[in-house]
Design a protein around this motif. Sequence first.
Motif, PDB file in Angstrom:
ATOM      1  N   ASP A  54       0.830  -1.203   0.000  1.00  0.00           N
ATOM      2  CA  ASP A  54       0.000   0.000   0.000  1.00  0.00           C
ATOM      3  C   ASP A  54       0.864   1.254   0.000  1.00  0.00           C
ATOM      4  OD1 ASP A  54      -2.476   1.510   0.278  1.00  0.00           O
ATOM      5  OD2 ASP A  54      -1.829   1.864   2.360  1.00  0.00           O
ATOM      6  N   ALA A  55       1.907   1.249   0.819  1.00  0.00           N
ATOM      7  CA  ALA A  55       2.810   2.399   0.866  1.00  0.00           C
ATOM      8  C   ALA A  55       3.505   2.592  -0.475  1.00  0.00           C
ATOM      9  CB  ALA A  55       3.850   2.227   1.971  1.00  0.00           C
ATOM     10  N   GLY A  56       3.932   1.506  -1.101  1.00  0.00           N
ATOM     11  CA  GLY A  56       4.579   1.590  -2.409  1.00  0.00           C
ATOM     12  C   GLY A  56       3.641   2.122  -3.476  1.00  0.00           C
ATOM     13  N   ALA A  57       2.397   1.673  -3.434  1.00  0.00           N
ATOM     14  CA  ALA A  57       1.409   2.143  -4.411  1.00  0.00           C
ATOM     15  C   ALA A  57       1.130   3.634  -4.223  1.00  0.00           C
ATOM     16  CB  ALA A  57       0.120   1.343  -4.277  1.00  0.00           C
ATOM     17  N   LYS A  58       1.038   4.075  -2.976  1.00  0.00           N
ATOM     18  CA  LYS A  58       0.796   5.498  -2.721  1.00  0.00           C
ATOM     19  C   LYS A  58       1.991   6.340  -3.138  1.00  0.00           C
ATOM     20  CE  LYS A  58      -2.767   5.145   0.718  1.00  0.00           C
ATOM     21  NZ  LYS A  58      -3.284   5.477   2.015  1.00  0.00           N
ATOM     22  N   LYS A  59       3.192   5.845  -2.893  1.00  0.00           N
ATOM     23  CA  LYS A  59       4.388   6.575  -3.321  1.00  0.00           C
ATOM     24  C   LYS A  59       4.412   6.725  -4.837  1.00  0.00           C
ATOM     25  CE  LYS A  59       7.536   5.206   0.401  1.00  0.00           C
ATOM     26  NZ  LYS A  59       8.759   4.444   0.715  1.00  0.00           N
ATOM     27  N   THR A  60       4.126   5.633  -5.534  1.00  0.00           N
ATOM     28  CA  THR A  60       4.131   5.666  -6.998  1.00  0.00           C
ATOM     29  C   THR A  60       3.067   6.619  -7.521  1.00  0.00           C
ATOM     30  OG1 THR A  60       4.924   3.393  -7.078  1.00  0.00           O
ATOM     31  CG2 THR A  60       3.929   4.262  -9.082  1.00  0.00           C
ATOM     32  N   ALA A  61       1.873   6.538  -6.952  1.00  0.00           N
ATOM     33  CA  ALA A  61       0.792   7.420  -7.390  1.00  0.00           C
ATOM     34  C   ALA A  61       1.141   8.881  -7.146  1.00  0.00           C
ATOM     35  CB  ALA A  61      -0.506   7.056  -6.667  1.00  0.00           C
ATOM     36  N   PHE A  62       1.728   9.161  -5.991  1.00  0.00           N
ATOM     37  CA  PHE A  62       2.098  10.545  -5.693  1.00  0.00           C
ATOM     38  C   PHE A  62       3.179  11.044  -6.641  1.00  0.00           C
ATOM     39  CE2 PHE A  62       4.541  13.776  -3.385  1.00  0.00           C
ATOM     40  CZ  PHE A  62       3.527  14.692  -3.119  1.00  0.00           C
ATOM     41  N   GLU A  63       4.165  10.178  -6.908  1.00  0.00           N
ATOM     42  CA  GLU A  63       5.251  10.569  -7.806  1.00  0.00           C
ATOM     43  C   GLU A  63       4.766  10.799  -9.227  1.00  0.00           C
ATOM     44  OE1 GLU A  63       7.990   7.365  -7.285  1.00  0.00           O
ATOM     45  OE2 GLU A  63       8.837   8.213  -5.447  1.00  0.00           O
ATOM     46  N   LEU A  64       3.719  10.082  -9.623  1.00  0.00           N
ATOM     47  CA  LEU A  64       3.174  10.250 -10.968  1.00  0.00           C
ATOM     48  C   LEU A  64       2.197  11.420 -11.065  1.00  0.00           C
ATOM     49  CD1 LEU A  64       2.623   6.522 -11.996  1.00  0.00           C
ATOM     50  CD2 LEU A  64       4.438   8.083 -12.735  1.00  0.00           C
ATOM     51  N   GLY A  65       1.957  12.076  -9.953  1.00  0.00           N
ATOM     52  CA  GLY A  65       1.133  13.284  -9.965  1.00  0.00           C
ATOM     53  C   GLY A  65      -0.345  13.044  -9.756  1.00  0.00           C
ATOM     54  N   ASP A  66      -0.724  11.912  -9.195  1.00  0.00           N
ATOM     55  CA  ASP A  66      -2.126  11.626  -8.913  1.00  0.00           C
ATOM     56  C   ASP A  66      -2.606  12.583  -7.820  1.00  0.00           C
ATOM     57  OD1 ASP A  66      -4.631  10.602  -8.463  1.00  0.00           O
ATOM     58  OD2 ASP A  66      -3.950   8.570  -7.983  1.00  0.00           O
ATOM     59  N   ARG A  67      -3.591  13.389  -8.130  1.00  0.00           N
ATOM     60  CA  ARG A  67      -4.056  14.409  -7.188  1.00  0.00           C
ATOM     61  C   ARG A  67      -4.912  13.828  -6.063  1.00  0.00           C
ATOM     62  NH1 ARG A  67      -2.051  19.330  -8.250  1.00  0.00           N
ATOM     63  NH2 ARG A  67      -1.775  19.815 -10.446  1.00  0.00           N
ATOM     64  N   SER A  68      -5.341  12.572  -6.191  1.00  0.00           N
ATOM     65  CA  SER A  68      -6.157  11.965  -5.135  1.00  0.00           C
ATOM     66  C   SER A  68      -5.302  11.473  -3.963  1.00  0.00           C
ATOM     67  CB  SER A  68      -6.976  10.802  -5.698  1.00  0.00           C
ATOM     68  OG  SER A  68      -6.121   9.761  -6.112  1.00  0.00           O
ATOM     69  N   VAL A  69      -3.980  11.417  -4.156  1.00  0.00           N
ATOM     70  CA  VAL A  69      -3.071  10.978  -3.096  1.00  0.00           C
ATOM     71  C   VAL A  69      -2.252  12.174  -2.636  1.00  0.00           C
ATOM     72  CG1 VAL A  69      -1.189   9.421  -2.518  1.00  0.00           C
ATOM     73  CG2 VAL A  69      -2.931   8.689  -4.138  1.00  0.00           C
ATOM     74  N   THR A  70      -2.357  12.469  -1.341  1.00  0.00           N
ATOM     75  CA  THR A  70      -1.621  13.610  -0.807  1.00  0.00           C
ATOM     76  C   THR A  70      -0.267  13.169  -0.262  1.00  0.00           C
ATOM     77  OG1 THR A  70      -2.515  13.381   1.423  1.00  0.00           O
ATOM     78  CG2 THR A  70      -3.794  14.720  -0.130  1.00  0.00           C
ATOM     79  N   LEU A  71       0.591  14.132  -0.056  1.00  0.00           N
ATOM     80  CA  LEU A  71       1.908  13.852   0.522  1.00  0.00           C
ATOM     81  C   LEU A  71       1.757  13.296   1.936  1.00  0.00           C
ATOM     82  CD1 LEU A  71       4.986  13.961   0.417  1.00  0.00           C
ATOM     83  CD2 LEU A  71       4.851  16.333   1.192  1.00  0.00           C
ATOM     84  N   ALA A  72       0.816  13.847   2.682  1.00  0.00           N
ATOM     85  CA  ALA A  72       0.598  13.381   4.056  1.00  0.00           C
ATOM     86  C   ALA A  72       0.185  11.913   4.074  1.00  0.00           C
ATOM     87  CB  ALA A  72      -0.458  14.228   4.742  1.00  0.00           C
ATOM     88  N   GLU A  73      -0.751  11.514   3.204  1.00  0.00           N
ATOM     89  CA  GLU A  73      -1.179  10.113   3.137  1.00  0.00           C
ATOM     90  C   GLU A  73      -0.005   9.205   2.772  1.00  0.00           C
ATOM     91  OE1 GLU A  73      -4.209  10.144   0.176  1.00  0.00           O
ATOM     92  OE2 GLU A  73      -5.783  10.708   1.576  1.00  0.00           O
ATOM     93  N   THR A  74       0.803   9.679   1.839  1.00  0.00           N
ATOM     94  CA  THR A  74       1.955   8.902   1.390  1.00  0.00           C
ATOM     95  C   THR A  74       2.953   8.710   2.519  1.00  0.00           C
ATOM     96  OG1 THR A  74       1.663   9.814  -0.827  1.00  0.00           O
ATOM     97  CG2 THR A  74       3.777   8.791  -0.335  1.00  0.00           C
ATOM     98  N   MET A  75       3.249   9.754   3.242  1.00  0.00           N
ATOM     99  CA  MET A  75       4.212   9.669   4.343  1.00  0.00           C
ATOM    100  C   MET A  75       3.676   8.817   5.489  1.00  0.00           C
ATOM    101  SD  MET A  75       6.818  11.123   3.195  1.00  0.00           S
ATOM    102  CE  MET A  75       7.804  11.030   4.656  1.00  0.00           C
ATOM    103  N   ILE A  76       2.393   8.944   5.794  1.00  0.00           N
ATOM    104  CA  ILE A  76       1.807   8.141   6.869  1.00  0.00           C
ATOM    105  C   ILE A  76       1.841   6.658   6.509  1.00  0.00           C
ATOM    106  CG2 ILE A  76      -0.361   7.605   8.062  1.00  0.00           C
ATOM    107  CD1 ILE A  76      -0.932  10.647   8.019  1.00  0.00           C
ATOM    108  N   ALA A  77       1.480   6.329   5.262  1.00  0.00           N
ATOM    109  CA  ALA A  77       1.522   4.931   4.826  1.00  0.00           C
ATOM    110  C   ALA A  77       2.949   4.399   4.880  1.00  0.00           C
ATOM    111  CB  ALA A  77       0.955   4.802   3.419  1.00  0.00           C
ATOM    112  N   SER A  78       3.902   5.227   4.499  1.00  0.00           N
ATOM    113  CA  SER A  78       5.300   4.812   4.534  1.00  0.00           C
ATOM    114  C   SER A  78       5.769   4.566   5.966  1.00  0.00           C
ATOM    115  CB  SER A  78       6.170   5.878   3.868  1.00  0.00           C
ATOM    116  OG  SER A  78       7.518   5.538   3.947  1.00  0.00           O
ATOM    117  N   GLN A  79       5.391   5.435   6.879  1.00  0.00           N
ATOM    118  CA  GLN A  79       5.776   5.269   8.286  1.00  0.00           C
ATOM    119  C   GLN A  79       5.119   4.038   8.901  1.00  0.00           C
ATOM    120  OE1 GLN A  79       8.066   6.963  10.174  1.00  0.00           O
ATOM    121  NE2 GLN A  79       8.616   7.750   8.169  1.00  0.00           N
ATOM    122  N   LYS A  80       3.841   3.789   8.579  1.00  0.00           N
ATOM    123  CA  LYS A  80       3.156   2.601   9.081  1.00  0.00           C
ATOM    124  C   LYS A  80       3.879   1.342   8.615  1.00  0.00           C
ATOM    125  CE  LYS A  80      -1.559   4.397   9.275  1.00  0.00           C
ATOM    126  NZ  LYS A  80      -2.906   4.285   8.675  1.00  0.00           N
ATOM    127  N   ALA A  81       4.231   1.311   7.341  1.00  0.00           N
ATOM    128  CA  ALA A  81       4.928   0.146   6.800  1.00  0.00           C
ATOM    129  C   ALA A  81       6.296  -0.026   7.455  1.00  0.00           C
ATOM    130  CB  ALA A  81       5.081   0.279   5.292  1.00  0.00           C
TER     131      ALA A  81
END
Length: 107
Positions: A54-81
């Motif tokens: 999930d964290a990897g998918a959010k990172k990829t989506a954020f890096e590709l410019g998906d506006r539905s994924v925020t930086l905060a969500e990405t960082m939180i998912a990364s920290q949880k993982a």
Amino acid sequence: MDITTNSLYAQMQSMSLEASGNNITSMPKVNQSSSDFGNILQDAVKSVNELQKDAGAKKTAFELGDRSVTLAETMIASQKAGIAFDATVQVRNKFVEAYKEIMSMPV
């Protein structure tokens, strides 16, 4: 420190539920006679793997410019993982330590 199988599983699952944002009170009860430790550990590792995916998918989506994924969500998912993985490594270290202790016992 006395670590029983059920308490260890309960701690790992509560950490997993906290990390995924689920309610801890909905955690299923562990029946000692119907659950195999190997299956319990396998489920815990699968849960950590899902958090990492999930964290990897959010990172990829954020890096590709998906506006539905925020930086905060990405960082939180990364920290949880990361926290879940660190907990898994600590559990592995305890198992290795216990194994070495058992193997060094005289027969």
